[in-house]
Write a protein that holds these residues in place. Structure first.
Motif, PDB file in Angstrom:
ATOM      1  N   ASP A  83      -3.480 -14.682 -11.705  1.00 50.52           N
ATOM      2  CA  ASP A  83      -2.178 -14.132 -11.494  1.00 50.52           C
ATOM      3  C   ASP A  83      -1.814 -12.792 -11.931  1.00 50.52           C
ATOM      4  O   ASP A  83      -1.068 -11.987 -11.275  1.00 50.52           O
ATOM      5  CB  ASP A  83      -1.298 -15.211 -12.598  1.00 50.52           C
ATOM      6  N   GLY A  84      -2.722 -12.408 -12.893  1.00 50.35           N
ATOM      7  CA  GLY A  84      -2.592 -10.827 -13.274  1.00 50.35           C
ATOM      8  C   GLY A  84      -2.843  -9.828 -12.102  1.00 50.35           C
ATOM      9  O   GLY A  84      -2.133  -9.102 -11.782  1.00 50.35           O
ATOM     10  N   GLN A  85      -3.862 -10.221 -11.247  1.00 51.89           N
ATOM     11  CA  GLN A  85      -4.158  -9.583  -9.815  1.00 51.89           C
ATOM     12  C   GLN A  85      -2.771  -9.446  -9.068  1.00 51.89           C
ATOM     13  O   GLN A  85      -2.434  -8.463  -8.509  1.00 51.89           O
ATOM     14  CB  GLN A  85      -5.074 -10.342  -9.246  1.00 51.89           C
ATOM     15  N   GLN A  86      -2.084 -10.304  -9.002  1.00 54.68           N
ATOM     16  CA  GLN A  86      -0.819 -10.710  -8.235  1.00 54.68           C
ATOM     17  C   GLN A  86       0.341  -9.927  -8.802  1.00 54.68           C
ATOM     18  O   GLN A  86       0.805  -9.088  -7.945  1.00 54.68           O
ATOM     19  CB  GLN A  86      -0.237 -11.907  -7.923  1.00 54.68           C
ATOM     20  N   PHE A  87       0.503  -9.767  -9.959  1.00 46.24           N
ATOM     21  CA  PHE A  87       1.481  -8.939 -10.633  1.00 46.24           C
ATOM     22  C   PHE A  87       1.062  -7.301 -10.540  1.00 46.24           C
ATOM     23  O   PHE A  87       1.901  -6.491 -10.305  1.00 46.24           O
ATOM     24  CB  PHE A  87       1.621  -9.369 -12.192  1.00 46.24           C
ATOM     25  N   LEU A  88      -0.171  -6.954 -10.698  1.00 42.45           N
ATOM     26  CA  LEU A  88      -0.488  -5.761 -10.789  1.00 42.45           C
ATOM     27  C   LEU A  88      -0.330  -5.265  -8.982  1.00 42.45           C
ATOM     28  O   LEU A  88       0.241  -4.084  -8.963  1.00 42.45           O
ATOM     29  CB  LEU A  88      -1.997  -5.684 -10.827  1.00 42.45           C
ATOM     30  N   THR A  89      -0.644  -6.123  -8.188  1.00 44.93           N
ATOM     31  CA  THR A  89      -0.315  -5.809  -6.695  1.00 44.93           C
ATOM     32  C   THR A  89       1.033  -5.475  -6.521  1.00 44.93           C
ATOM     33  O   THR A  89       1.628  -4.273  -5.976  1.00 44.93           O
ATOM     34  CB  THR A  89      -0.941  -6.685  -5.701  1.00 44.93           C
ATOM     35  N   ILE A  90       2.147  -6.173  -7.036  1.00 51.00           N
ATOM     36  CA  ILE A  90       3.587  -5.964  -6.728  1.00 51.00           C
ATOM     37  C   ILE A  90       3.808  -4.819  -7.686  1.00 51.00           C
ATOM     38  O   ILE A  90       4.621  -3.970  -7.132  1.00 51.00           O
ATOM     39  CB  ILE A  90       4.216  -7.241  -7.336  1.00 51.00           C
ATOM     40  N   ALA A  91       3.633  -4.536  -8.850  1.00 52.31           N
ATOM     41  CA  ALA A  91       3.857  -3.603  -9.740  1.00 52.31           C
ATOM     42  C   ALA A  91       3.442  -2.086  -9.027  1.00 52.31           C
ATOM     43  O   ALA A  91       4.114  -1.070  -9.244  1.00 52.31           O
ATOM     44  CB  ALA A  91       2.998  -3.496 -11.077  1.00 52.31           C
ATOM     45  N   LEU A  92       2.256  -2.184  -8.505  1.00 52.69           N
ATOM     46  CA  LEU A  92       1.948  -0.871  -7.685  1.00 52.69           C
ATOM     47  C   LEU A  92       2.901  -0.623  -6.406  1.00 52.69           C
ATOM     48  O   LEU A  92       2.897   0.736  -5.987  1.00 52.69           O
ATOM     49  CB  LEU A  92       0.302  -0.960  -7.330  1.00 52.69           C
ATOM     50  N   ASP A  93       3.436  -1.699  -5.669  1.00 52.86           N
ATOM     51  CA  ASP A  93       4.341  -1.523  -4.775  1.00 52.86           C
ATOM     52  C   ASP A  93       5.464  -2.286  -4.790  1.00 52.86           C
ATOM     53  O   ASP A  93       5.481  -3.351  -4.240  1.00 52.86           O
ATOM     54  CB  ASP A  93       3.369  -1.632  -3.476  1.00 52.86           C
ATOM     55  N   PRO A  94       6.366  -2.027  -5.752  1.00 54.30           N
ATOM     56  CA  PRO A  94       7.448  -3.144  -6.129  1.00 54.30           C
ATOM     57  C   PRO A  94       8.321  -3.334  -4.850  1.00 54.30           C
ATOM     58  O   PRO A  94       9.093  -4.420  -4.826  1.00 54.30           O
ATOM     59  CB  PRO A  94       8.090  -2.649  -7.351  1.00 54.30           C
ATOM     60  N   LEU A 102       7.376  -3.614  -1.773  1.00 58.44           N
ATOM     61  CA  LEU A 102       6.391  -4.274  -0.738  1.00 58.44           C
ATOM     62  C   LEU A 102       6.431  -3.526   0.609  1.00 58.44           C
ATOM     63  O   LEU A 102       6.976  -4.314   1.443  1.00 58.44           O
ATOM     64  CB  LEU A 102       6.677  -5.627  -0.745  1.00 58.44           C
ATOM     65  N   HIS A 103       6.564  -2.319   0.423  1.00 62.25           N
ATOM     66  CA  HIS A 103       6.767  -1.475   1.554  1.00 62.25           C
ATOM     67  C   HIS A 103       5.493  -1.451   2.497  1.00 62.25           C
ATOM     68  O   HIS A 103       5.367  -1.536   3.518  1.00 62.25           O
ATOM     69  CB  HIS A 103       7.164  -0.162   1.442  1.00 62.25           C
ATOM     70  N   ASN A 104       4.311  -1.393   1.794  1.00 64.07           N
ATOM     71  CA  ASN A 104       3.038  -1.374   2.513  1.00 64.07           C
ATOM     72  C   ASN A 104       2.606  -3.033   3.041  1.00 64.07           C
ATOM     73  O   ASN A 104       2.729  -3.623   2.129  1.00 64.07           O
ATOM     74  CB  ASN A 104       1.968  -0.752   1.412  1.00 64.07           C
ATOM     75  N   PRO A 105       2.156  -2.927   4.307  1.00 62.03           N
ATOM     76  CA  PRO A 105       1.884  -4.149   4.797  1.00 62.03           C
ATOM     77  C   PRO A 105       0.796  -4.804   4.045  1.00 62.03           C
ATOM     78  O   PRO A 105       0.357  -6.047   3.925  1.00 62.03           O
ATOM     79  CB  PRO A 105       1.887  -4.154   6.284  1.00 62.03           C
ATOM     80  N   ASP A 106      -0.267  -4.100   3.606  1.00 66.98           N
ATOM     81  CA  ASP A 106      -1.484  -4.207   2.865  1.00 66.98           C
ATOM     82  C   ASP A 106      -1.231  -4.836   1.644  1.00 66.98           C
ATOM     83  O   ASP A 106      -2.038  -5.553   1.100  1.00 66.98           O
ATOM     84  CB  ASP A 106      -2.366  -3.117   2.923  1.00 66.98           C
ATOM     85  N   SER A 107      -0.031  -4.451   0.900  1.00 62.77           N
ATOM     86  CA  SER A 107       0.410  -5.024  -0.215  1.00 62.77           C
ATOM     87  C   SER A 107       0.608  -6.291  -0.262  1.00 62.77           C
ATOM     88  O   SER A 107       0.246  -7.367  -1.139  1.00 62.77           O
ATOM     89  CB  SER A 107       1.683  -4.238  -0.835  1.00 62.77           C
ATOM     90  N   ILE A 108       1.406  -6.876   0.762  1.00 63.73           N
ATOM     91  CA  ILE A 108       1.767  -8.192   1.317  1.00 63.73           C
ATOM     92  C   ILE A 108       0.416  -9.105   1.447  1.00 63.73           C
ATOM     93  O   ILE A 108       0.489 -10.262   0.993  1.00 63.73           O
ATOM     94  CB  ILE A 108       2.840  -8.041   2.362  1.00 63.73           C
ATOM     95  N   ALA A 109      -0.324  -8.326   2.166  1.00 62.78           N
ATOM     96  CA  ALA A 109      -1.639  -8.921   2.694  1.00 62.78           C
ATOM     97  C   ALA A 109      -2.285  -9.397   1.193  1.00 62.78           C
ATOM     98  O   ALA A 109      -3.160 -10.417   1.312  1.00 62.78           O
ATOM     99  CB  ALA A 109      -2.175  -8.372   3.674  1.00 62.78           C
ATOM    100  N   ALA A 110      -2.266  -8.506   0.303  1.00 61.51           N
ATOM    101  CA  ALA A 110      -3.107  -8.849  -0.910  1.00 61.51           C
ATOM    102  C   ALA A 110      -2.551  -9.821  -1.756  1.00 61.51           C
ATOM    103  O   ALA A 110      -3.021 -10.149  -2.743  1.00 61.51           O
ATOM    104  CB  ALA A 110      -3.300  -7.530  -1.558  1.00 61.51           C
TER     105      ALA A 110
END
Length: 386
Positions: A71-82, A84-92
């Motif tokens: 789950d920490g991986q998911q939280f970090l992905t959102i924290a880097l792009d809160p 979610l403007h980058n489609p690749d963030s959503i894909a991650a």
């Protein structure tokens, strides 16, 4: 004299918090150097199965090959792009619409990290370090109100789930600040008697934006207010659901992929039955014995909470309702949650915290015995399982 006594009381609370903060920093340093080889991204258990956040440099990221990640991986992905403007963030993200509901922890990490991808992982770890100290301080505040020694609150540090959350950088400790804080404020600042009661709905508002299981504490307090016929306060409590409702509406409008849940709950007793079956079939291995130890620690803790907060034994009926509601949650928990101690030790972290509150007025021997048993699980995790 009263002011002097208040200052002494605050000093005792701060001392307990400083002890907790010092230990949390020491454990985090141990993880950083001994477990993650000096790589801050190790705190997020990033796997190679899901795409990496586009804002992380693969060459500077500790990636566990062949793993799904945690789950920490998911939280970090959102924290880097809160946003979610980058489609690749959503894909991650594995379940974008579900993960995005727990926005406060990653958003706070983004703010404290000044939006800098290098600083944000540090900020998320920092939040959990501070959260350990704050949870200890809130427990000490409650102990002091119950005319007990505040150092008894250090039992919080014996809870295995506390260190698992720090190890994995999930939102559970931050959510526990808000849920534990709401329970403590509900007990110490009763509505219609203290102007500080507004802290209860405020903390619950933040908790609901951090982790959805805060609804358990919200419902426990709502039942408390209903039993005492404090309808005006109930109206204010209902308003604490508004920010979450608006946020869920925004997520729905974004039409993010993924379902509303991940199969965490199902039919009553099915998950528990599968858990016992799995423990028996796995046999007497070292890993399975530790798994069984933490599973029975959870069951024992919940049973202790229910017993200590029986209506004829305890005036704090919020703890009573909390115990029964969390018992109901455990009954419907699926094997997806119960199959691994890293899952249920975090999901039911508040059960352990509420039990420590309930033990405030119990004989010291009971508290020390429970702390020793839980502490054995924590020490084993830190030395052998982390």
């Amino acid at each position: 004299m009263e002011k002097i006594a208040q200052n002494i009381g605050r000093k005792d609370i701060y001392q307990a918090m400083l002890v907790a903060l010092g230990l949390a920093i020491a454990v985090a340093s141990y993880f950083y150097w001994a477990k993650f080889d000096g790589q801050i991204t190790g705190f997020f258990r990033i796997g190679s199965v899901l795409p990496l956040s586009p804002l992380l440099n693969p060459a500077e990221t500790l990636i566990y090959q062949g793993e799904l990640g945690y789950d920490g991986q998911q939280f970090l992905t959102i924290a880097l792009d809160p946003g979610l403007h980058n489609p690749d963030s959503i894909a991650a993200l594995d379940h974008p619409s579900y993960r995005y509901r727990r926005i406060l922890y990653p958003l706070l990490g983004y703010v404290l990290g000044l939006g800098n991808p290098v600083l944000i992982p540090w900020a998320l770890v920092f939040i959990n370090i501070v959260a350990i100290a704050v949870c200890t301080g809130l427990t000490a505040f409650y102990f002091q109100d119950q005319k007990q020694k505040t150092m008894g609150a250090l039992a919080v540090l014996a809870i295995p789930g506390v260190w698992m959350v720090l190890f994995l950088s999930t939102a559970d400790l931050l959510a526990s600040i808000f849920s534990l804080g709401a329970v403590v404020c509900q007990a110490i600042f009763p509505p219609h008697q203290n102007k500080k009661w507004w802290l209860v709905p405020f903390l619950l508002t933040l908790g609901l934006l951090t982790r959805e299981t805060t609804l358990i504490i919200w419902l426990a307090i709502a039942l408390t207010l209903g039993q005492k016929r404090q309808w005006r306060s109930m109206g204010v409590l209902l308003l604490s659901l508004l920010p979450l409702t608006l946020w869920l509406g925004y997520i729905h409008g974004r039409q993010l992929p993924g379902g509303s849940g991940t199969g965490n709950f199902g039919w009553p007793l099915v998950g528990i039955g599968e858990k016992f079956q799995n423990l028996i079939q796995t046999g007497l291995t070292a890993n399975n014995l530790y798994e069984a130890f933490l599973w029975f620690l959870l069951l024992f803790t919940l049973a202790l909470l229910v017993w200590l907060t029986l209506p004829q034994r305890r005036d704090n009926i919020t703890l009573t309702y909390g115990g029964w509601l969390y018992g109901g949650l455990l009954l419907v928990a699926s094997f997806y949650i119960l199959n691994y101690y890293l899952n249920y030790s975090r999901v039911f972290l508040d059960v352990f915290l509420l039990t420590i509150l309930a033990m405030a007025s119990t004989p010291r021997l009971i508290r020390w015995l429970y702390t020793a048993i839980a502490g054995l699980g924590s020490v084993t995790f830190l030395l052998l399982k982390s």
